[in-house]
Design a protein around this motif. Structure first.
Motif, short mmCIF file in Angstrom:
data_model
loop_
_atom_site.label_atom_id
_atom_site.label_comp_id
_atom_site.label_asym_id
_atom_site.label_seq_id
_atom_site.Cartn_x
_atom_site.Cartn_y
_atom_site.Cartn_z
N UNK B 302 0.84 -1.19 0.00
CA UNK B 302 0.00 0.00 0.00
C UNK B 302 0.88 1.25 0.00
N UNK B 333 -2.03 -9.25 6.47
CA UNK B 333 -3.32 -9.02 7.12
C UNK B 333 -3.14 -7.87 8.09
N UNK B 334 -3.73 -6.72 7.78
CA UNK B 334 -3.57 -5.56 8.66
C UNK B 334 -4.34 -5.71 9.97
N UNK B 336 -6.53 -3.54 11.55
CA UNK B 336 -7.92 -3.09 11.59
C UNK B 336 -8.75 -4.01 10.70
N UNK B 339 -12.93 -2.29 7.70
CA UNK B 339 -12.52 -1.11 6.95
C UNK B 339 -11.14 -1.21 6.36
N UNK B 340 -10.32 -2.18 6.79
CA UNK B 340 -9.01 -2.29 6.17
C UNK B 340 -8.79 -3.69 5.59
N UNK B 341 -8.81 -4.71 6.46
CA UNK B 341 -8.65 -6.05 5.90
C UNK B 341 -9.98 -6.63 5.43
N UNK B 342 -11.07 -5.99 5.80
CA UNK B 342 -12.37 -6.41 5.28
C UNK B 342 -13.25 -5.18 5.09
N UNK B 343 -14.16 -5.24 4.10
CA UNK B 343 -15.11 -4.15 3.88
C UNK B 343 -16.37 -4.46 4.67
N UNK B 344 -16.73 -3.60 5.65
CA UNK B 344 -17.79 -3.92 6.61
C UNK B 344 -19.13 -4.27 5.97
N UNK B 354 -11.35 -9.33 -2.11
CA UNK B 354 -10.40 -8.30 -1.70
C UNK B 354 -8.96 -8.73 -1.93
#
Lengths: 361, 508
Positions: B302, B333-334, B336, B339-344, B354
């Protein structure tokens, strides 16, 4: 009393129902408004929603629905892509004008030569013009971080001045006795965007709008690019993590919405309007923003919303003519529609609960 | 001892789930009372009811002998209940005193407030300068601000939600001293945690919740940590184990990695160097905010860096984006999750797209293969025991632990060459944490290089072969974990060149 309780998941059912609920609420509130103005509310609502479709003169109004709805849908589809990704093109009106100027200019350049090649060339020119006009805010945003909302909006006014200059100068009809405005493309067969089937209102722009709806649906649901657009809008950090390249997305979204707006302008100038004139643009580019949101940024929703808004325009004109309703009341009516839609939107993310009496002593 | 807080039959239901079911227990005055339970056991809902954030559907609370029905946190505070949340609510750009004054009903003058802050912080040995800007404070110091904010109200009951998850061992000791002093002065403390050793050493009494119900209560010091964990989970726990590791060639190599921070309160990475072999787990410890996020961004792609600063299997990848790195086997795998490793708001199926589109072949010519994605999501759910009604549920509807299992599973099942994970078990319950650690160890056994960034030292000692500490954007040279104990690590985390020398000393 009531309280609102967040739903664990956004309700798909309510997303589908709320627009209908908003239309019903608008009818009720609008009816009350018309009653206060001394008109029969039932007659007014019938004139707006029923007569254009099934009334005595429906044969005239139905084609109008497509003619007015098509540019709204075409533009709104383009805008919705960007809106989903959080890229705000507010200047579709300007891209619409430039598309029309470019398309008409190519057609007029060939006058009076007749060839089947001319119309496709005009389509290309219109698409290109709209795209390039939208590329100005896109490149400024990517390169210098400017705000695309302001830049695209300001370029509408530049486009309007350009339109005036074209109708008075470069594109002015040499045989027009000094009146502003270009030659009428209706009188030039190779450049005229005629009805595909007589009496239906169906011209190439309507076909393009339907194609755009289908392509947008496929893009958003089946293609990586569409997925990235949705992801960027919902969770920008997750999008970066998923490898989305934000500048590329900005260029794509603004470029595509500019292209579709340009096409809409080109189909309008070569068909229903017929000529470049100072007051050629009538606000389709702005109304399309409402259409995009009314349709929940969903291609099929936009198709329905575009037709609905076209209906209120046509029905509104009938009501103005027959009942002497003031134009402002019709605009108020359209405003109510958006207002109620936003209000009932709440129901898809929250449910209403009655407060229970306190049971603990 | 008198009873300060008494709960009788508290029940709170949310659509589809009963968060608390007939919960009753009491907290005595001056007692440190642990509330123990897995994620989703209902601890948070329970304390939110006590703090007036949530109203119970049924049941009765008595506080200090009177009926207690706080309609809002303000009412709870007025009665003498204070709470320190897991996530701080502080403004980075304001000073300590300004932040505290913002949370007060009738703030005294700044001068008077600063004096009181100094006084309270000295009394409880929590040194804090009221004029410092929050953005410049360490996480431990920020927590002090929250604690002092509470102490200024002279609370009778102090609720603490997972207070030690962000602290170094030394900071934990200081915090415990403060809490013991408070308790000796008669303040009751309701202490939420799933760190069992802490609870055993600190708390007088523990109430154990499982699936919203009170399962048991005990005196923690009389129980083993293992027994407590099993009461909490309701089943016997498996300790993650791994066979003797066979390490191979260096897979991930980072050299001279220097990345300026992108925001004024971030950390600049300075000259980071590390090498991880196949089959090896490198643990990176350190207090949050010392460059962990920046390091993850640089490794995931990123943030792009100079080409040869990062290499995978000898191929330079520094200038590549996330998906190009994934193609070469570098997965991340971040920290958070939402919102970061998954889209809510996206479903689990959509969330596989993703990161897994490249390696799992979920897209062909740019067109998405939703059926393949659904199959992959179902495989993850099955293999990693993700509890969800369906793979079409939105990511945000899953509990933290379950979503984390999904995210880790998504990366692990893609057979990475290198997996870099930030905080693999943050906010995850004991049994899920054990599963996740076990999965990481299996992955290493199969020959992947694994980097675990974590603030949980027990975790790092358990999973990693080598340990390095990130401190103000610098990474110490790695030390074999087997030769370390808690005190050494605590000193390494303290920072500075001295630490590095000690670390080398230990390793030699």
């Amino acid at each position: 009393m009531f309280h609102l309780e967040p739903r664990p998941q956004t309700s798909k059912l309510w997303i589908a129902i709320t627009p209908l609920l908003a239309v019903v609420a608008t009818m009720i509130a609008g009816g009350i408004l018309f009653a206060f103005l001394g008109k029969d509310p039932f007659v007014s609502i019938r004139l707006i929603f029923w007569d254009p479709l099934f009334g005595d003169f429906a044969f005239y109004y139905r084609p109008q629905l497509l003619v007015k709805g098509a540019p709204l849908i075409l533009i709104a589809i383009g805008l919705s892509l960007g809106f989903r990704a959080g890229i705000w093109n507010i200047g579709a009106e300007g891209q619409y004008i430039i598309g029309a100027i470019c398309g008409a200019a190519v057609g007029l350049a060939f006058y009076p030569m007749e060839s089947w090649l001319i119309f496709p060339l005009m389509i290309l020119a219109g698409a290109l013009g709209g795209t390039l006009w939208a590329m100005i805010p896109a490149i400024l945003k990517v390169r210098y971080g400017t705000n695309e909302i302001l830049v695209s909006l300001m370029l509408v006014y530049v486009a309007e001045k350009l339109l005036a200059s074209m109708s008075l100068g470069l594109l002015k009809n040499p045989e027009g006795h000094g009146f502003p405005g270009s030659r009428n493309l209706r009188d030039y067969a190779s450049a005229f965007n005629d009805e595909l089937f007589a009496g239906t209102g169906m011209h190439w722009g309507v076909a393009a709008a339907f194609i755009a709806v289908i392509l947008a649906y496929v893009l958003l649901n089946r293609h990586m690019l569409g997925f990235q657009i949705r992801l960027t809008g919902q969770a920008p950090r997750a999008a970066r993590f998923a490898g989305v390249n934000p500048p590329r997305l900005i260029l794509f979204c603004l470029g595509t919405s500019g292209m579709l707006a340009g096409l809409a302008g080109m189909f309008e100038v070569s068909g229903p309007s017929g000529q470049i004139s100072i007051d050629f643009n009538t606000g389709y580019g702005f109304t399309a923003i409402i259409v995009a949101f009314l349709g929940r940024l969903h291609p099929v929703g936009i198709l329905l919303a575009g037709l609905l808004l076209a209906l209120t325009y046509i029905g509104g004109e009938i009501a103005q003519g027959q009942l002497n309703l003031p134009a402002a009341a019709i605009q108020l009516f359209q405003g109510m529609l958006l207002f109620f839609l936003l209000a009932v939107d709440l129901l898809s993310n929250f449910r209403i609960r009655l407060n229970q009496r306190k049971e603990s002593i | 001892m008198t009873i300060l807080l008494k709960l009788e039959g508290l029940t709170k239901a949310y659509p589809g789930v009963i968060a608390n079911d007939d919960v009753s227990f009491e907290v005595k005055a001056g007692e440190i009372h642990a509330l123990l339970g897995e994620n989703g056991a209902g601890k948070s809902t329970l304390v939110k009811m006590i703090y007036g954030l949530v109203r119970p559907d049924k049941g009765k609370m008595t506080f200090n002998g009177e009926v207690f029905q706080p309609a809002e946190p303000r009412a709870a505070r007025a009665s003498g209940v204070a709470m320190v949340f897991q996530h701080f609510s502080l403004f980075d750009a304001l000073s300590v005193a300004e932040n505290i004054s913002l949370g007060m009903e009738n703030p005294p003058s700044r001068r008077e407030l600063s004096a009181r802050i100094r006084e309270v912080s000295n009394d409880y040995k929590l040194p804090l300068d009221p004029n410092r800007i929050i953005g410049d404070l360490s996480v431990g110091e920020r927590q002090r601000v929250e604690i002092i904010r509470c102490l200024l109200q002279n609370p009778k009951l102090l609720i603490m939600d997972e207070p030690t998850s962000v602290l170094t061992p030394q900071e934990v000791d200081v915090l415990f001293e403060t809490l013991r002093k408070l308790a000796s002065e008669g303040t009751s403390i309701l202490y939420i945690s799933h760190k069992l050793e802490e609870i055993r050493s600190l708390c007088d009494q523990a109430t154990i919740l499982r699936l919203g119900k009170v399962i048991d209560s005990c005196v923690p010091s009389e129980q083993t940590a293992r027994k407590l964990a099993e009461m909490m989970v309701g089943q016997a726990l498996i300790t993650p184990t791994r066979k003797d590791q066979k390490t191979g060639d260096v897979v991930l190599k980072v050299s001279n990695l220097t990345v300026p921070s992108s925001n004024p309160f971030g950390t600049t990475l300075k000259n980071i160097a590390l090498a991880v072999r196949s089959g090896e787990v490198l643990g990176i410890g350190g207090v949050a905010g010392n460059g962990q996020d920046e390091l993850l961004l640089a490794l995931s792609g990123e943030t792009r860096v100079a080409q040869d600063e990062i290499s995978v299997d000898g191929k330079p990848v520094g200038n590549l984006g996330p998906n190009e790195r994934r193609k070469l086997g570098l997965l991340t795998a971040p920290e958070e999750r939402l919102g970061h490793s998954a889209a809510p708001d996206m479903s689990l199926v959509e969330n596989t797209m993703l990161t897994a589109a490249v390696r799992e072949n979920l897209a062909r010519n740019g067109f998405l293969r939703w059926n393949a994605a659904k199959d992959f999501a179902e495989t993850i759910v099955k293999k990693f025991d993700v509890r969800t009604p369906s793979v079409n549920n939105a990511a945000k509807s899953l509990s933290g632990g379950n979503l984390q299992k999904f995210v880790i599973g998504r990366e692990v099942l893609q057979n990475p060459r290198v997996l870099v994970i930030n905080q693999p078990t943050w906010g995850v319950d004991a049994s899920a944490a054990a599963d996740i650690r076990q999965a990481l160890m299996f992955l290493a056994e199969e020959g992947a290089a694994v980097v675990v960034v974590s603030q949980d030292l027990d975790e790092l000692l358990e999973v990693s072969d080598q340990l390095a500490i990130l401190n103000e954007g610098r990474l110490t040279s790695p030390v074999a974990t087997a030769s370390l104990n808690m005190d050494d690590i605590g000193l390494m985390m303290g920072g500075g060149a001295q630490t590095e020398m000690e670390a080398q000393h230990v390793s030699s």
